[in-house]
Design an enzyme around this catalytic site. Structure first.
Site, PDB file in Angstrom:
ATOM      1  N   SER A  61       0.791  -1.234   0.000  1.00  0.00           N
ATOM      2  CA  SER A  61       0.000   0.000   0.000  1.00  0.00           C
ATOM      3  C   SER A  61       0.823   1.283   0.000  1.00  0.00           C
ATOM      4  O   SER A  61       0.248   2.373  -0.137  1.00  0.00           O
ATOM      5  CB  SER A  61      -0.960   0.006   1.187  1.00  0.00           C
ATOM      6  OG  SER A  61      -2.047  -0.854   0.926  1.00  0.00           O
ATOM      7  N   TYR A 167     -10.855   2.354   4.838  1.00  0.00           N
ATOM      8  CA  TYR A 167      -9.735   2.089   3.933  1.00  0.00           C
ATOM      9  C   TYR A 167     -10.173   1.119   2.844  1.00  0.00           C
ATOM     10  O   TYR A 167     -10.525  -0.023   3.122  1.00  0.00           O
ATOM     11  CB  TYR A 167      -8.591   1.494   4.759  1.00  0.00           C
ATOM     12  CG  TYR A 167      -7.251   1.439   4.091  1.00  0.00           C
ATOM     13  CD1 TYR A 167      -6.376   2.512   4.163  1.00  0.00           C
ATOM     14  CD2 TYR A 167      -6.830   0.298   3.421  1.00  0.00           C
ATOM     15  CE1 TYR A 167      -5.119   2.463   3.584  1.00  0.00           C
ATOM     16  CE2 TYR A 167      -5.587   0.228   2.842  1.00  0.00           C
ATOM     17  CZ  TYR A 167      -4.733   1.317   2.925  1.00  0.00           C
ATOM     18  OH  TYR A 167      -3.481   1.263   2.345  1.00  0.00           O
ATOM     19  N   SER A 168     -10.167   1.582   1.613  1.00  0.00           N
ATOM     20  CA  SER A 168     -10.661   0.779   0.502  1.00  0.00           C
ATOM     21  C   SER A 168      -9.658   0.793  -0.643  1.00  0.00           C
ATOM     22  O   SER A 168      -9.355   1.856  -1.210  1.00  0.00           O
ATOM     23  CB  SER A 168     -12.005   1.320   0.002  1.00  0.00           C
ATOM     24  OG  SER A 168     -12.385   0.698  -1.209  1.00  0.00           O
ATOM     25  N   ASN A 169      -9.151  -0.382  -0.998  1.00  0.00           N
ATOM     26  CA  ASN A 169      -8.223  -0.450  -2.124  1.00  0.00           C
ATOM     27  C   ASN A 169      -8.855   0.036  -3.421  1.00  0.00           C
ATOM     28  O   ASN A 169      -8.165   0.557  -4.303  1.00  0.00           O
ATOM     29  CB  ASN A 169      -7.728  -1.890  -2.293  1.00  0.00           C
ATOM     30  CG  ASN A 169      -6.710  -2.272  -1.232  1.00  0.00           C
ATOM     31  OD1 ASN A 169      -5.762  -1.537  -0.978  1.00  0.00           O
ATOM     32  ND2 ASN A 169      -6.916  -3.414  -0.602  1.00  0.00           N
ATOM     33  N   GLY A 307       3.277  -0.413   3.726  1.00  0.00           N
ATOM     34  CA  GLY A 307       2.496  -1.304   2.888  1.00  0.00           C
ATOM     35  C   GLY A 307       2.862  -2.747   3.132  1.00  0.00           C
ATOM     36  O   GLY A 307       4.012  -3.060   3.444  1.00  0.00           O
TER      37      GLY A 307
END
Length: 363
Positions: A61, A167-169, A307
């Site tokens: 991330s 939190y959203s990819n 990440g």
């Protein structure tokens, strides 16, 4: 291998991280004492070769910071508006018109993450497979980003746009698609034009669907059960399109230092947009592709975006002026239970304590 033998605390810290179960650590610290570069552990599981100090690794991330910087650089060029509806640039998805580009970067859109969601009551709603035997067997499968977005949009939103934080990819899959829509060029090309090229970064890759990690690199692994048998496979090579712009990039500790030092030092964005990037949302301290963390009177404020992806992780921290940075790559044997997560958290705390003087070392 260790460079600068006068930093025994750093050497001890990475050795302890390896003792906690991480296969390899490579660390780079740039501060008032100069540059320290070192590694601990093994390059490959079950082999005697030492961990590389200058290897490439998947940064998970931390990718989001690069995507956000590229978006903001386009804002600086007048190519798009931070508070314009994302739907203006992506009309094919039928996005809620209240969702702005800023909300994508700050995780306030409410969009369900295509990698699944954990709800407040403990309910887990899965997305695409990214754990266990199913992921292993599909690890070279290509997921078009549009497929990931449509999966997310088929699920109920977490909250109304701007009314929460989650939190959203998928927010960053959409942000990368905005970049490509606005410019008519691939994200990799715009990243090269706006960030990598100007900074002379040659070790950083936006791989798309390619499974390759440039040489040299340490290896990452995944452990899973199949018919009652435990199997460990080398997953250094895999197609990262399952996470896409949420965490697919590859870099080195040197390139992450170069990037984050330049970003924090004001060399990539105008001062007003860097200030926007650093302004955190109240829930968890997330700005636009950055976390802001108060380390207390001894450490002050640092910015970071770490990440973790399957078998590999990155740490990327810096002071507001960019003069002190800490960048690291970790490789390990991953599993569906994410059993090394506590060791990863301890590694973060220990290294931050050592480098930025925040409280007592941990781990």
């Amino acid at each position: 291998m260790f460079v600068n033998q006068d930093r025994p605390q750093l050497r001890q810290a990475i050795e302890e991280i390896v003792e906690s179960g991480v296969l390899a650590v490579q660390l780079r610290v740039n501060d008032a004492q100069g540059e320290w570069v070192g590694s601990a552990g093994a390059c490959e599981l079950g082999r005697s070769g030492e961990a590389l100090t200058d290897g490439h690794f998947r940064i998970g991330s931390s990718t989001k910071s690069f995507v956000a910087t590229t978006v903001l650089a386009l804002v600086a060029e007048g190519r798009l508006g931070l508070d314009a509806p994302a739907d203006d640039h992506l009309p094919g998805f039928g996005l809620d018109r209240r969702i702005t580009v800023r909300m994508l970067l700050q995780h306030t859109s409410g969009i369900f993450s295509h990698t699944g969601e954990l709800y407040e009551d403990g309910t887990i709603v899965p997305g695409i497979p990214w754990r266990g035997k199913e992921w292993v067997e599909k690890r070279f499968h290509t997921y078009p980003p549009e497929e990931l977005v449509r999966l997310s949009l088929s699920r109920p939103a977490r909250f109304a746009p701007g009314e929460g934080w989650s939190y959203s990819n998928t927010n960053y899959v959409l942000a990368r698609l905005v970049i490509e829509s606005v410019t008519g060029r691939s994200f990799a090309e715009e990243l090269q034009r706006l960030v990598l090229g100007p900074l002379g970064m040659t070790g950083t890759v936006a791989p798309g669907a390619s499974p390759e990690v440039p040489a040299p690199h340490n290896h990452g692994y995944y452990r899973y059960e199949d018919a009652g048998q435990e199997t460990t496979v080398d997953v250094t090579r895999h197609n990262p399109s399952w996470v896409a712009a949420g965490g697919d990039m590859i870099s080195t500790t040197e390139d992450l230092h170069t990037y984050f030092s330049a970003l924090m030092g004001g060399r990539l964005l105008p001062a007003d947009l860097l200030a926007e990037m650093r302004t955190p949302e109240a829930t968890i301290g997330y700005g636009l592709g950055l976390f802001a963390q108060d380390l207390g009177p001894d450490g002050g404020t640092v910015y970071h975006h770490n990440g973790a992806t399957i078998g590999s992780a990155a740490l990327m921290y810096g002071t507001p002026d960019g003069r002190t940075t800490m960048t690291a790559g970790l490789t390990y044997v991953d599993d569906a239970d994410m059993s090394l997560a506590p060791a990863f958290q301890a590694a973060q705390q220990r290294l931050v304590s050592e480098v930025f003087g925040a409280g007592q070392p941990t781990g």
